[in-house]
Design a protein around this motif. Sequence first.
Motif, PDB file in Angstrom:
ATOM      1  N   MET A  63       0.858  -1.193   0.000  1.00  0.00           N
ATOM      2  CA  MET A  63       0.000   0.000   0.000  1.00  0.00           C
ATOM      3  C   MET A  63       0.886   1.232   0.000  1.00  0.00           C
ATOM      4  N   GLU A  64       0.687   2.112  -0.971  1.00  0.00           N
ATOM      5  CA  GLU A  64       1.388   3.391  -0.899  1.00  0.00           C
ATOM      6  C   GLU A  64       0.671   4.285   0.115  1.00  0.00           C
ATOM      7  N   PRO A  65       1.413   5.048   0.928  1.00  0.00           N
ATOM      8  CA  PRO A  65       2.851   5.266   0.900  1.00  0.00           C
ATOM      9  C   PRO A  65       3.651   4.371   1.845  1.00  0.00           C
ATOM     10  N   VAL A  66       3.037   3.362   2.466  1.00  0.00           N
ATOM     11  CA  VAL A  66       3.737   2.618   3.508  1.00  0.00           C
ATOM     12  C   VAL A  66       4.606   1.496   2.970  1.00  0.00           C
ATOM     13  N   GLY A  67       4.469   1.184   1.680  1.00  0.00           N
ATOM     14  CA  GLY A  67       5.253   0.098   1.122  1.00  0.00           C
ATOM     15  C   GLY A  67       4.617  -1.247   1.406  1.00  0.00           C
ATOM     16  N   GLU A  68       5.415  -2.277   1.493  1.00  0.00           N
ATOM     17  CA  GLU A  68       4.918  -3.629   1.721  1.00  0.00           C
ATOM     18  C   GLU A  68       4.927  -3.939   3.211  1.00  0.00           C
ATOM     19  N   VAL A  69       3.771  -4.327   3.718  1.00  0.00           N
ATOM     20  CA  VAL A  69       3.628  -4.658   5.134  1.00  0.00           C
ATOM     21  C   VAL A  69       3.345  -6.149   5.249  1.00  0.00           C
ATOM     22  N   SER A  70       4.123  -6.839   6.080  1.00  0.00           N
ATOM     23  CA  SER A  70       3.956  -8.274   6.259  1.00  0.00           C
ATOM     24  C   SER A  70       3.317  -8.560   7.614  1.00  0.00           C
ATOM     25  N   PHE A  71       2.387  -9.501   7.618  1.00  0.00           N
ATOM     26  CA  PHE A  71       1.667  -9.874   8.831  1.00  0.00           C
ATOM     27  C   PHE A  71       1.910 -11.345   9.133  1.00  0.00           C
ATOM     28  N   GLU A  72       2.097 -11.664  10.395  1.00  0.00           N
ATOM     29  CA  GLU A  72       2.239 -13.056  10.797  1.00  0.00           C
ATOM     30  C   GLU A  72       0.889 -13.695  11.083  1.00  0.00           C
ATOM     31  N   ASP A 149      -3.158   6.852   6.878  1.00  0.00           N
ATOM     32  CA  ASP A 149      -1.981   7.333   6.157  1.00  0.00           C
ATOM     33  C   ASP A 149      -1.056   8.037   7.150  1.00  0.00           C
ATOM     34  N   PRO A 150       0.155   7.531   7.369  1.00  0.00           N
ATOM     35  CA  PRO A 150       1.055   8.189   8.326  1.00  0.00           C
ATOM     36  C   PRO A 150       1.424   9.607   7.904  1.00  0.00           C
ATOM     37  N   ASN A 151       1.388   9.888   6.605  1.00  0.00           N
ATOM     38  CA  ASN A 151       1.697  11.243   6.157  1.00  0.00           C
ATOM     39  C   ASN A 151       0.612  12.229   6.566  1.00  0.00           C
ATOM     40  N   PHE A 152      -0.640  11.752   6.658  1.00  0.00           N
ATOM     41  CA  PHE A 152      -1.718  12.607   7.142  1.00  0.00           C
ATOM     42  C   PHE A 152      -1.494  12.954   8.608  1.00  0.00           C
ATOM     43  N   LEU A 153      -1.005  11.973   9.372  1.00  0.00           N
ATOM     44  CA  LEU A 153      -0.688  12.239  10.772  1.00  0.00           C
ATOM     45  C   LEU A 153       0.363  13.331  10.906  1.00  0.00           C
ATOM     46  N   GLN A 154       1.339  13.325  10.009  1.00  0.00           N
ATOM     47  CA  GLN A 154       2.385  14.340  10.063  1.00  0.00           C
ATOM     48  C   GLN A 154       1.895  15.696   9.555  1.00  0.00           C
ATOM     49  N   SER A 155       1.040  15.665   8.525  1.00  0.00           N
ATOM     50  CA  SER A 155       0.556  16.910   7.946  1.00  0.00           C
ATOM     51  C   SER A 155      -0.491  17.583   8.826  1.00  0.00           C
ATOM     52  N   ARG A 156      -1.442  16.795   9.337  1.00  0.00           N
ATOM     53  CA  ARG A 156      -2.563  17.362  10.082  1.00  0.00           C
ATOM     54  C   ARG A 156      -2.474  17.109  11.577  1.00  0.00           C
ATOM     55  N   GLY A 157      -1.720  16.087  11.963  1.00  0.00           N
ATOM     56  CA  GLY A 157      -1.641  15.734  13.372  1.00  0.00           C
ATOM     57  C   GLY A 157      -0.379  16.178  14.068  1.00  0.00           C
ATOM     58  N   SER A 158       0.534  16.829  13.311  1.00  0.00           N
ATOM     59  CA  SER A 158       1.779  17.379  13.878  1.00  0.00           C
ATOM     60  C   SER A 158       2.717  16.312  14.431  1.00  0.00           C
ATOM     61  N   TRP A 159       2.658  15.115  13.859  1.00  0.00           N
ATOM     62  CA  TRP A 159       3.593  14.081  14.254  1.00  0.00           C
ATOM     63  C   TRP A 159       4.902  14.245  13.501  1.00  0.00           C
ATOM     64  N   GLU A 160       5.956  13.717  14.073  1.00  0.00           N
ATOM     65  CA  GLU A 160       7.252  13.639  13.426  1.00  0.00           C
ATOM     66  C   GLU A 160       7.461  12.202  12.924  1.00  0.00           C
ATOM     67  N   GLN A 161       8.430  12.042  12.042  1.00  0.00           N
ATOM     68  CA  GLN A 161       8.739  10.693  11.556  1.00  0.00           C
ATOM     69  C   GLN A 161       9.128   9.775  12.705  1.00  0.00           C
ATOM     70  N   SER A 162       9.791  10.330  13.718  1.00  0.00           N
ATOM     71  CA  SER A 162      10.194   9.516  14.866  1.00  0.00           C
ATOM     72  C   SER A 162       8.975   8.982  15.621  1.00  0.00           C
ATOM     73  N   ASP A 163       7.872   9.748  15.631  1.00  0.00           N
ATOM     74  CA  ASP A 163       6.648   9.274  16.279  1.00  0.00           C
ATOM     75  C   ASP A 163       6.054   8.093  15.505  1.00  0.00           C
ATOM     76  N   PHE A 175      -1.196   1.345   7.816  1.00  0.00           N
ATOM     77  CA  PHE A 175      -1.590   0.776   6.541  1.00  0.00           C
ATOM     78  C   PHE A 175      -2.767   1.607   6.024  1.00  0.00           C
ATOM     79  N   GLY A 176      -2.476   2.630   5.219  1.00  0.00           N
ATOM     80  CA  GLY A 176      -3.552   3.482   4.726  1.00  0.00           C
ATOM     81  C   GLY A 176      -3.046   4.513   3.745  1.00  0.00           C
ATOM     82  N   ASN A 177      -3.991   5.191   3.116  1.00  0.00           N
ATOM     83  CA  ASN A 177      -3.705   6.203   2.107  1.00  0.00           C
ATOM     84  C   ASN A 177      -4.841   7.215   2.174  1.00  0.00           C
ATOM     85  N   SER A 178      -4.528   8.496   2.147  1.00  0.00           N
ATOM     86  CA  SER A 178      -5.552   9.548   2.229  1.00  0.00           C
ATOM     87  C   SER A 178      -6.247   9.683   0.877  1.00  0.00           C
TER      88      SER A 178
END
Length: 386
Positions: A63-72, A149-163, A175-178
């Motif tokens: 899923m863009e933008p998170v790339g490939e996510v693997s689940f056990e 979408d983690p980028n939405f969290l950074q854009s609208r939620g004021s998160w940093e990449q470290s968060d 796992f999401g896309n806006s």
Amino acid sequence: MDRREYIVAAGAGLAGAVAGCSGQSEAGSDSEGTTDNRTESGTSGGGSTAGAEPTDTGYSVSMEPVGEVSFESVPEVWVANNGSWADMGIALGLDAPEGVWLPSRYHTQYYDEIPGVSVDGSSIRKLWGDSGVGKEQFYEIDADIHVMDPNFLQSRGSWEQSDIDEIESQIAPFFGNSIFSTGYTWHDYTYYTLYEAFEKLSRAFQRTDRFEAFQSLHEEFRASLADIVPDSNSDRPEVAIMWAGGNEPTSFSPYLIEDGTSFKQWRDLRVRDAFAKTDVRDFHADRSKVDFETLLDIDPEYMLLRGHEAKTRSEFEDTVVGFLESDETGSELTAVQNGNVFRGGPLYQGPITNLVVTERAASQVYDVDRELFDRQRVADIIAGDL
């Protein structure tokens, strides 16, 4: 199995995607309301289309933008960004998400149309607060997957990449896309159509059979719209979609019809955008407003007002429509005089919501007074009776 054990692969796809979000490009649209020549029916060309691929320890989904996510193992506890993703989960037969950003914008009353399906919106945790979205909530919920979408969290939620990295390493992947709007300049990666996103979520939860059933129903539904929509563009209604806050609105936030999922019903009904050939800019572009005088110059056939989905039709007429009819300037608008002021639909819609609001929209602008989809079939698919 510890559900925190997962792998975010594809060369740290999330970090790379976040680093690339300074671009200004946006997806283009064609006359049929598709994005990058992709249809609303599922995946085709453009963007990553990898599905649930088996691995030695489980399966993976891209899923863009998170790339490939693997689940056990298949996720159970989940949270969602908004009603689009929450509705997809309900369509897959999942329990409601533990939390969404704003439960008030996840309009669970649409499920009243579907026999045996209901969601108690009051039980869903509100993730957004006065200071944004707090990380502590993610620890408290302890989800298996964060459908946002983690980028939405950074854009609208004021998160940093470290968060983002912290929550992924300590709890579970994002796992999401806006997909609801194409108006964000930081979103320079693939925009998925509703059914492309729905397919990916179905793979993450290993319920692709329900997705495929919904996809078939949706294709039949769209085919039925061909009997409703006039062939000639000039015979289709001209609409102005706006956000109208409060019960006595005198200024409005304009929305130009775009490729985001929040406009899907209007694209499928092929209405004409009253703002498209004017100088009015989309609300997302510069937080623009239009007043009665501007609307009088444009004078759209229909006014479709967002922000009132929690109201019934009669409640909307008694408040917003009643005010417009009594206002000296507002009452001069053709749409007001002809009784063509309606609720404009939600910002967020998934496969169930889309069926309901598209049928409602058809009744608003084409005077369709019949059911356009099989409610019981929808209920059966959700229940897994395929």
